[in-house]
Design a protein around this motif. Structure first.
Motif, PDB file in Angstrom:
ATOM      1  N   ALA A   1       7.679  11.762   1.676  1.00 22.64           N
ATOM      2  CA  ALA A   1       7.574  10.308   1.522  1.00 22.64           C
ATOM      3  C   ALA A   1       8.607   9.595   2.384  1.00 22.64           C
ATOM      4  CB  ALA A   1       7.752   9.914   0.057  1.00 22.64           C
ATOM      5  N   TYR A   2       9.818  10.139   2.453  1.00 26.82           N
ATOM      6  CA  TYR A   2      10.843   9.499   3.283  1.00 26.82           C
ATOM      7  C   TYR A   2      10.468   9.574   4.760  1.00 26.82           C
ATOM      8  CZ  TYR A   2      15.221   8.164   5.409  1.00 26.82           C
ATOM      9  OH  TYR A   2      16.161   7.517   6.171  1.00 26.82           O
ATOM     10  N   LYS A   3       9.915  10.703   5.185  1.00 20.01           N
ATOM     11  CA  LYS A   3       9.486  10.835   6.578  1.00 20.01           C
ATOM     12  C   LYS A   3       8.431   9.777   6.916  1.00 20.01           C
ATOM     13  CE  LYS A   3       7.711  14.337   9.836  1.00 20.01           C
ATOM     14  NZ  LYS A   3       6.422  13.720  10.220  1.00 20.01           N
ATOM     15  N   ALA A   4       7.472   9.592   6.014  1.00 25.56           N
ATOM     16  CA  ALA A   4       6.435   8.574   6.240  1.00 25.56           C
ATOM     17  C   ALA A   4       7.031   7.173   6.202  1.00 25.56           C
ATOM     18  CB  ALA A   4       5.342   8.713   5.182  1.00 25.56           C
TER      19      ALA A   4
ATOM     20  N   LEU B   1       4.946   6.023  -3.183  1.00 29.60           N
ATOM     21  CA  LEU B   1       6.172   6.059  -3.986  1.00 29.60           C
ATOM     22  C   LEU B   1       5.904   6.109  -5.482  1.00 29.60           C
ATOM     23  CD1 LEU B   1       8.514   3.581  -2.064  1.00 29.60           C
ATOM     24  CD2 LEU B   1       8.113   6.019  -1.693  1.00 29.60           C
ATOM     25  N   LEU B   2       4.963   5.316  -5.953  1.00 40.56           N
ATOM     26  CA  LEU B   2       4.701   5.271  -7.392  1.00 40.56           C
ATOM     27  C   LEU B   2       4.311   6.635  -7.961  1.00 40.56           C
ATOM     28  CD1 LEU B   2       4.606   3.441  -9.871  1.00 40.56           C
ATOM     29  CD2 LEU B   2       2.219   2.940  -9.321  1.00 40.56           C
TER      30      LEU B   2
ATOM     31  N   LYS C   1       0.837  -1.208   0.000  1.00 39.42           N
ATOM     32  CA  LYS C   1       0.000   0.000   0.000  1.00 39.42           C
ATOM     33  C   LYS C   1       0.870   1.255   0.000  1.00 39.42           C
ATOM     34  CE  LYS C   1      -3.899  -2.078   2.499  1.00 39.42           C
ATOM     35  NZ  LYS C   1      -4.660  -2.086   3.790  1.00 39.42           N
ATOM     36  N   PHE C   2       1.893   1.248   0.845  1.00 40.89           N
ATOM     37  CA  PHE C   2       2.766   2.428   0.913  1.00 40.89           C
ATOM     38  C   PHE C   2       3.457   2.667  -0.426  1.00 40.89           C
ATOM     39  CE2 PHE C   2       6.714   4.650   1.562  1.00 40.89           C
ATOM     40  CZ  PHE C   2       6.346   5.700   2.391  1.00 40.89           C
ATOM     41  N   CYS C   3       4.000   1.605  -0.996  1.00 36.12           N
ATOM     42  CA  CYS C   3       4.740   1.758  -2.249  1.00 36.12           C
ATOM     43  C   CYS C   3       3.837   2.252  -3.377  1.00 36.12           C
ATOM     44  CB  CYS C   3       5.390   0.425  -2.633  1.00 36.12           C
ATOM     45  SG  CYS C   3       6.728  -0.084  -1.532  1.00 36.12           S
TER      46      CYS C   3
ATOM     47  N   GLY D   1       8.519   2.540  10.062  1.00 38.05           N
ATOM     48  CA  GLY D   1       9.424   1.487  10.517  1.00 38.05           C
ATOM     49  C   GLY D   1      10.078   0.699   9.400  1.00 38.05           C
ATOM     50  N   TRP D   2       9.937   1.161   8.160  1.00 36.69           N
ATOM     51  CA  TRP D   2      10.462   0.381   7.032  1.00 36.69           C
ATOM     52  C   TRP D   2      11.978   0.405   6.957  1.00 36.69           C
ATOM     53  CZ3 TRP D   2       6.889  -2.720   5.626  1.00 36.69           C
ATOM     54  CH2 TRP D   2       5.553  -2.328   5.671  1.00 36.69           C
ATOM     55  N   THR D   3      12.629   1.404   7.567  1.00 39.57           N
ATOM     56  CA  THR D   3      14.092   1.462   7.509  1.00 39.57           C
ATOM     57  C   THR D   3      14.753   0.414   8.401  1.00 39.57           C
ATOM     58  OG1 THR D   3      14.005   3.195   9.207  1.00 39.57           O
ATOM     59  CG2 THR D   3      14.198   3.917   6.914  1.00 39.57           C
TER      60      THR D   3
END
Length: 594
Positions: A82-85, A54-55, A48-50, A90-92
């Motif tokens: 987008a990077y903040k989200a 991102l797209l 969902k995030f991607c 927790g994706w990092t």
């Protein structure tokens, strides 16, 4: 705009039916909670995030690119948000050590998530991808203070990482580097030199950037044996762990490049920058290879991700675009033309993309699981077996996945015709973005040399046996199956060619290293084609056994497998002939005649 939906159903099939994830990874110490249900829930949220975040930034980010002014780089509009989200989600820290704030999930899940990220926005994925590589190196070779200082911030994404290897006069041959590291008398070092092609070397997404830099100490022996690894932060770290004074590292410029334009690719200047030795002196290559080996698998997945987006976009276009009539008779009489998917050549291109994608994904997940086993399994012998297979397949995944990824994106442009050549449709960007993956983290020709020069002979062929034995066993076990015969026979023949080619290279390469070098790229492709044929034949076996559960899904698997073994795997014959031709056709022309 490109079309993309995360291939969760196919991922689920590979993990749960083809490789029995449930009885493998969650049985490892520390991964007990990483059940298929948990993994699927994480991937659903990741997808969902991607797709949602991102797209939509991919095409405009490519058009805008990064902005450079007076040593400062701004990423394209929307990237910071987008990077903040991404970080707050927790994706990092997905597969990072919980001791330092990570979630401790399997590397397998990290590999799968990497595919989803690069499928939707490769440029964005470069930033956290480099940070994860820096985390890997420091988690193995950093001392306790370095780990406590840098790992939590790399994991939570407030700081990012790079790896600084290449210099203007040297790329692959790192023994030629000139960057110097002088002891400052206080336990640190002054780093001076210039690095080029540094991905994420400067940007506005994080509070600090942790550069991992290869440099040479004053007493360094010549060549690669004299390389050491240093941490060089953009901002020096204060006693309370927050960024302090600016260090002596600056961005001299950003590269104007063919693709991944929203990823900042920098010239980095180090002018007596304060750095900290990682590990022992003169062991930098071993430390950096921890980072690079993971990066090479990730780069291979970049080829897969871009190829998947190209396939989905091209398939949707081919179903909608009307041109001409079917050679077998009109298929859409109510329309002025039939959709181009009725044409054999279009279908050939689409099936080529799909056949590579689905088998490559399965191979990547298999090797991802072996990475987890190599790190977590309680039996040292099983850990060694898994590590051997990962080492063997790393150059194959990096090189072949990126070669076919570029091929697949080009096929996507071809299916679109003139529209594929136009920026607004997104296909030409995929081609440009895919091209770099064949070059960085060790050009694909270097990967082939690594395969034949290092991996084949390592442990007297021990690494090879990790692949050859299960393939041979599978063929023997199923050679009497009437249902599998049309797949087993092509696999067996191609596998036989691979075995013969391996023996030929082993014999002739020892006598003349140029013979091994001349065969290397063709051999790697032959190895890859056999690997995917093995994957497809296993897929067919599972599909036949479960046909009653989801007939449409499994029939499609078998149809694509049939295309692979009849229209792609026959390349193994020509590759074998090319390998056996030896080095003479390559080396006999005098240098001056070029």
């Amino acid at each position: 705009m490109v079309t993309y939906a995360a291939p969760i159903d196919d991922i689920r099939f590979v993990m749960n039916e083809l490789f029995d994830y449930q009885n493998s990874i969650p049985t490892l110490p520390g991964y007990e909670d990483a059940t298929p249900d948990v993994v699927e829930a994480v991937l659903e949220e990741g997808a969902k995030f991607c797709v949602n975040e991102l797209l939509p930034l991919n095409l405009p980010g490519d058009a805008e690119g990064c902005h450079y002014e007076n040593g400062v780089i701004r990423t394209p509009k929307g990237f910071k948000e987008a990077y903040k989200a991404f970080r707050e989600g927790g994706w990092t820290g997905l597969s990072c050590d919980p001791e330092y704030g990570g979630q401790g999930l399997p590397k397998t899940l990290q590999f799968i998530m990497s595919e989803l990220i690069v499928s939707t926005n490769l440029s964005f994925g470069m930033y956290p991808g480099l940070s994860h590589g820096a985390y890997n190196a420091l988690s193995v070779y950093g001392d306790d203070d370095q780990k406590q200082t840098f790992l939590p911030r790399l994991i939570d994404g407030t700081w990012s990482g790079t790896m600084c290897l290449t210099e203007p006069h040297c790329g692959t041959d790192l023994g030629l580097i000139r960057t110097k590291a002088e002891p400052d008398g206080k336990g640190a070092y002054k780093i001076t030199g210039t690095k080029i092609f540094i991905s994420a070397g400067e940007h506005d997404l994080t509070d600090n950037i942790v550069h991992l830099v290869l440099a040479k100490l004053p007493d360094a022996p010549p060549g690669s044996k004299g390389i050491s690894l240093f941490i060089v932060p953009k901002f020096l770290v204060k006693d309370d762990g927050t960024p302090g004074m600016r260090n002596g590292v600056t961005c001299g410029s950003i590269e104007k490049k063919m693709g991944i334009k929203a990823s900042s690719t920098c010239v980095m200047n180090f002018e007596e920058a304060e750095g900290y030795l990682v590990g022992e002196p003169h062991t930098g290559m071993a430390s950096m290879f921890v980072m690079m080996n993971t990066a090479r698998l990730d780069v291979g997945i970049q080829g897969l991700g871009l190829a998947e987006t190209a396939y989905q976009t091209a398939a949707a276009y081919a179903k909608d675009r009307g041109q001409g009539r079917s050679l077998g008779g009109t298929k859409a009489p109510e329309k002025a033309a039939d959709p181009i998917i009725v044409h054999p050549d279009v279908r050939k291109n689409l099936l080529t993309m799909r056949a590579y994608n689905e088998s490559a994904r399965a191979l990547a997940i298999w090797i991802g699981m072996e990475v987890d086993i190599s790190e977590k399994h309680p039996d040292p012998a099983r850990r060694q077996e898994a590590d051997d297979l990962v080492q063997l397949m790393t150059p194959i995944i990096k090189s072949f996945f990126t070669d076919y990824g570029f091929e697949a994106t080009n096929l996507g442009v071809q299916i679109h015709g003139g529209h594929g050549y136009i920026h607004e449709y997104g296909m030409e960007q995929l081609v440009r973005d895919a091209r770099i993956a064949q070059i960085y983290e060790g050009a694909n020709g270097i990967q082939a040399l690594d395969l034949v020069g290092r991996k084949l002979g390592q442990g007297m062929g021990r690494l090879l046996r990790r692949f050859f034995h299960p393939v041979a066993g599978f063929i023997e076990e199923n050679q009497e199956s009437a249902e599998l015969m049309e797949f087993i026979l092509p696999l067996a023949k191609a596998f036989g060619r691979l075995q013969q080619a391996t023996g030929w290279i082993a014999q002739n390469g020892l006598r003349d290293p140029e013979e091994a070098g001349a065969a290397s790229s063709d051999y790697l492709r032959l190895f890859a084609l056999v690997s995917l044929a093995y994957i497809w034949t296993r897929t067919v076996k599972v599909s036949l056994e479960k046909m009653d559960e989801r007939p449409e899904f499994y029939r499609a698997k078998i149809a694509v497998a049939r295309f692979y073994v009849t229209r792609i795997l026959p390349q193994s014959s020509s590759l074998f002939a090319t390998i056996m031709a030896g080095k003479a056709p390559l080396m006999e022309l005098e240098e001056g005649a070029f």
